[in-house]
Write an enzyme that holds these catalytic residues in place. Structure first.
Site, PDB file in Angstrom:
ATOM      1  N   TYR A   1      40.637  45.384  40.941  1.00 13.14           N
ATOM      2  CA  TYR A   1      40.772  46.397  42.005  1.00 13.14           C
ATOM      3  C   TYR A   1      40.576  45.814  43.398  1.00 13.14           C
ATOM      4  O   TYR A   1      40.624  46.543  44.379  1.00 13.14           O
ATOM      5  CB  TYR A   1      39.856  47.596  41.781  1.00 13.14           C
ATOM      6  CG  TYR A   1      38.423  47.295  41.396  1.00 13.14           C
ATOM      7  CD1 TYR A   1      37.516  46.831  42.332  1.00 13.14           C
ATOM      8  CD2 TYR A   1      37.989  47.488  40.097  1.00 13.14           C
ATOM      9  CE1 TYR A   1      36.216  46.558  41.977  1.00 13.14           C
ATOM     10  CE2 TYR A   1      36.680  47.221  39.715  1.00 13.14           C
ATOM     11  CZ  TYR A   1      35.794  46.752  40.657  1.00 13.14           C
ATOM     12  OH  TYR A   1      34.506  46.476  40.302  1.00 13.14           O
ATOM     13  N   LYS A   2      40.310  44.506  43.471  1.00 14.91           N
ATOM     14  CA  LYS A   2      40.172  43.885  44.782  1.00 14.91           C
ATOM     15  C   LYS A   2      41.545  43.380  45.220  1.00 14.91           C
ATOM     16  O   LYS A   2      42.399  44.163  45.616  1.00 14.91           O
ATOM     17  CB  LYS A   2      39.135  42.777  44.701  1.00 14.91           C
ATOM     18  CG  LYS A   2      37.744  43.296  44.326  1.00 14.91           C
ATOM     19  CD  LYS A   2      36.735  42.152  44.235  1.00 14.91           C
ATOM     20  CE  LYS A   2      35.412  42.635  43.660  1.00 14.91           C
ATOM     21  NZ  LYS A   2      34.710  43.595  44.531  1.00 14.91           N
TER      22      LYS A   2
ATOM     23  N   PHE B   1      26.575  38.075  42.175  1.00 16.11           N
ATOM     24  CA  PHE B   1      26.730  39.525  42.221  1.00 16.11           C
ATOM     25  C   PHE B   1      25.722  40.161  41.254  1.00 16.11           C
ATOM     26  O   PHE B   1      25.460  39.626  40.183  1.00 16.11           O
ATOM     27  CB  PHE B   1      28.163  39.904  41.855  1.00 16.11           C
ATOM     28  CG  PHE B   1      28.455  41.357  42.068  1.00 16.11           C
ATOM     29  CD1 PHE B   1      28.645  41.859  43.353  1.00 16.11           C
ATOM     30  CD2 PHE B   1      28.510  42.235  41.007  1.00 16.11           C
ATOM     31  CE1 PHE B   1      28.889  43.209  43.559  1.00 16.11           C
ATOM     32  CE2 PHE B   1      28.756  43.592  41.203  1.00 16.11           C
ATOM     33  CZ  PHE B   1      28.945  44.082  42.479  1.00 16.11           C
TER      34      PHE B   1
ATOM     35  N   ASP C   1      32.776  33.956  36.952  1.00 14.53           N
ATOM     36  CA  ASP C   1      33.125  35.279  37.457  1.00 14.53           C
ATOM     37  C   ASP C   1      34.176  35.083  38.556  1.00 14.53           C
ATOM     38  O   ASP C   1      33.899  34.442  39.573  1.00 14.53           O
ATOM     39  CB  ASP C   1      31.860  35.956  38.015  1.00 14.53           C
ATOM     40  CG  ASP C   1      32.143  37.352  38.575  1.00 14.53           C
ATOM     41  OD1 ASP C   1      33.293  37.616  38.984  1.00 14.53           O
ATOM     42  OD2 ASP C   1      31.207  38.165  38.623  1.00 14.53           O
TER      43      ASP C   1
ATOM     44  N   ARG D   1      31.198  42.409  56.076  1.00 20.55           N
ATOM     45  CA  ARG D   1      32.094  41.559  55.302  1.00 20.55           C
ATOM     46  C   ARG D   1      33.534  41.952  55.607  1.00 20.55           C
ATOM     47  O   ARG D   1      33.908  43.114  55.466  1.00 20.55           O
ATOM     48  CB  ARG D   1      31.774  41.751  53.819  1.00 20.55           C
ATOM     49  CG  ARG D   1      32.222  40.631  52.937  1.00 20.55           C
ATOM     50  CD  ARG D   1      31.769  40.847  51.519  1.00 20.55           C
ATOM     51  NE  ARG D   1      32.407  42.024  50.936  1.00 20.55           N
ATOM     52  CZ  ARG D   1      32.313  42.365  49.653  1.00 20.55           C
ATOM     53  NH1 ARG D   1      31.583  41.644  48.820  1.00 20.55           N
ATOM     54  NH2 ARG D   1      32.917  43.433  49.196  1.00 20.55           N
TER      55      ARG D   1
END
Lengths: 417, 417
Positions: free
Chosen positions: B240-241, B138, B215, B389
């Site tokens: 928040y995912k 990322f 991560d 995605r």
């Protein structure tokens, strides 16, 4: 009737008069009531919530987060830190658009600003090897400066601030030299409430070729600040004190436009990069204040701040400051009548023009007293070693409330001395 | 009836069966409904809000923030980052108590962890001058590593990851040497969903005397992680995912207990200091994971996470992973039937044991298609240059919903190719 009681009656009458003529008095009803509360005197540690916020959060959850889902980022949230930053800048900081952002915590923001400032100053002239700080600044500021000085091989020149006042222009002038890279000071001192001379000290720094970072934690939403007019380089502060953002709400940062192009921050995250959503290789900062951002902005955490900011915009910071001065003047008068006779001393500037929105009183018994006061619904803050700090938030605090709290302090103190 | 239509019918039947036998199906009703939503396929970018959260926030505003005011810090909030951290560690990360904290953003946390890791590794052996990273991690991870390498005078050894898969143990073994200070990798790749071999790569790093930072943004709440068992040094990720903490909710960080004593972080703030409330001069880190903290913890911002964590604790991460695997398997089957014939390719691992909770499909038309899908209430994510995605969050997503979304992708794609 004893002298003290006579004084109390006069104070009560004066509080009633001041409340009656206070144009901001109606705003008190907009805040959530607190069961058992006698007097909230800590609005400069944690501002009270607004009644409307719970409903606004519900609307946000249903319509924005729940309704728009990931689309919310494109439609609004990616810009929100800058939109709110601009509003805060205009309403409270004297900052033109495009220079203020809501992000992270005060500590993280100051770290990024001081790191960037050190590099900007060092980049101009490598003989600039000193950071100026003061011994009575808030711990975060002092600890950050220590860490950054150690990691960048700089030295710290400490100004020994009088804890009952703060850093004067004379002290600043003595400390700042041609070796100074960056000056880090608080505009309103967290203990004494001393209001530093922002424009004079900023000018002193610049005249010596140094940069300045102002910590505005105890100013924002309470004392008017004129960052652009004073020519300030960088500033940061929190939003959970006079801006009532809620416990741990995101902080703000200001980077003067003239520094944008050269500004490099150490925490290189995805949203501070140019063309962030290409997610391409190699970091290069985005244009403008956007390059200050590191990670994903704390949108949910900004919601209460948004509501309070609307109120501040409505009343104006000048009216807030005007009431603030009256509140602290009244508190000092009440101190002289009620507490000074018991051995309490004033640890804040007596002159309003050198005082922020809070007043600190000192007595050796205050450490032990604080929990008793809290239990009884009178809520000031305690600051070691012996300070009782009265934070009088103009939009939520009445003169009568301040007096009730101080009368209780007198009663409790009378019992233990 | 055409072959495609037959396939569609079979898929619809299978989705209905899978939903009927799904023990987690009832949880879907706990999330806020979204007007006009056909299929939410981006739970790995932003999880949906829970219905109960608005009421919990109201209670917090009235009783905790509004009711306890500043007393809330002493009574609960100062410990909240560690209490929630421990709960997250136990429920999702395989982390024993006292090692996980909720704080700041993923970017800031990774910065602090990588900086500390570099110093810990360098402190042992100064010939360790390399950071290992991969080209498909990322952006934040890559940009941070670039910045830290530059400021600490280290070099980066880039593993060239295949964007359709991720970093394999073989690649890691080739890259990690006696010069490696720190390895920084994602456990689940943000684009492909490739699930790295956590224990194997951690062991490879340790065998070479290096430290590892994982991560966990796309793992936490979706794929079980066993940080203690694998012997991981440091980890961070967002909430928040799959943890549905809301836009920009605070992140988490994990520091293995054995590193606590030597752990030094760069952002030295007031609440990470020992005896913070003495506010004394000179920074010295607090004991344990508390030293990771910099500024005031984002309590208000943690509220939605708290609610979601209760759900994850109730169902257990094993059940979540089981459904997640079924969802991604089903999505891949649907892809083969519906989209592969249109030229779409699978850019995620076909084997479930190497796949996280999302599936990425590729087609040159997907960039243009995404806005049309969003407008129509089908919400996947787009990742440049041509990835669609599908993030299938197990507690809020049904098999029928996944199919509805993919049928729409097929319809829209058919129109433009």
């Amino acid at each position: 009737m004893s002298k003290l009681a006579t004084g109390s009656l006069e104070l009560a009458n004066r509080a009633a008069e001041l409340d009656a003529e206070d144009p901001l008095a109606p705003y008190g009803a907009l805040f959530v009531e607190s069961e058992g509360l006698v007097a909230y005197l800590d609005g400069n540690s944690l501002g009270r919530p607004l009644r409307r916020t719970a409903e606004e959060v519900r609307r946000f959850i249903d319509e924005d987060w729940g309704g728009r889902l990931i689309r919310g980022w494109d439609e609004r949230w990616l810009d929100e830190p800058f939109v709110l930053g601009d509003r805060l800048g205009a309403a409270c900081l004297g900052a033109g658009p495009g220079q203020t952002v809501i992000a992270d915590s005060t500590t993280v923001n100051l770290y990024k600003l001081i790191r960037a400032a050190v590099e900007l100053a060092g980049g101009l002239e490598s003989s600039r090897t000193e950071i100026i700080a003061d011994t009575d600044n808030f711990p975060t500021d002092r600890y950050l400066v220590e860490g950054i000085a150690a990691e960048r091989g700089l030295t710290i020149r400490w100004i020994k601030a009088d804890p009952s006042s703060g850093v004067t222009p004379t002290q600043a002038a003595e400390a700042i030299t041609e070796r100074t890279a960056v000056v880090v000071l608080s505009h309103v001192a967290y203990r004494s409430g001393y209001l530093a001379d922002g424009p004079a000290i900023t000018e002193l720094a610049h005249r010596a070729g140094a940069l300045i970072v102002w910590d505005l934690c105890h100013s924002a939403g309470s004392v008017p600040v004129a960052l652009d007019e004073w020519g300030v380089d960088f500033a940061a502060g929190c939003t959970y004190k006079y801006l009532n953002g809620g416990p741990g709400s995101p902080a703000f940062a200001y980077v003067a436009e003239r520094h944008h192009e050269a500004f490099r921050q150490p925490v290189q995250g995805w949203l501070g990069r140019r063309e962030a959503f290409e997610m391409a290789s190699g970091y290069g900062p985005a244009d403008g204040i956007r390059r200050f951002v590191s990670g994903t902005p704390p949108i949910f955490g900004m919601l209460p701040l948004r509501d309070m900011l609307s109120l501040v915009e409505e009343t104006g910071i000048a009216a807030i400051r005007e009431k603030s001065v009256k509140l602290t003047e009244f508190a000092i008068d009440a101190h002289r009548t009620l507490l000074e006779p018991l051995g309490v001393t004033l640890a804040s500037p007596a002159e309003a023009e050198r005082r922020g929105g809070h007043v600190t009183l000192e007595h050796p018994a205050f450490r032990a007293l604080t929990q008793r006061l809290w239990d009884g619904g009178v809520i000031p803050d305690f600051r070691a070693p012996q300070g009782l700090r009265l934070g009088l938030s103009p939009l939520s605090t009445s003169f009568g409330e301040a007096l009730r709290g101080m009368e209780t302090v007198r009663e409790e103190l009378s019992r233990v001395i």
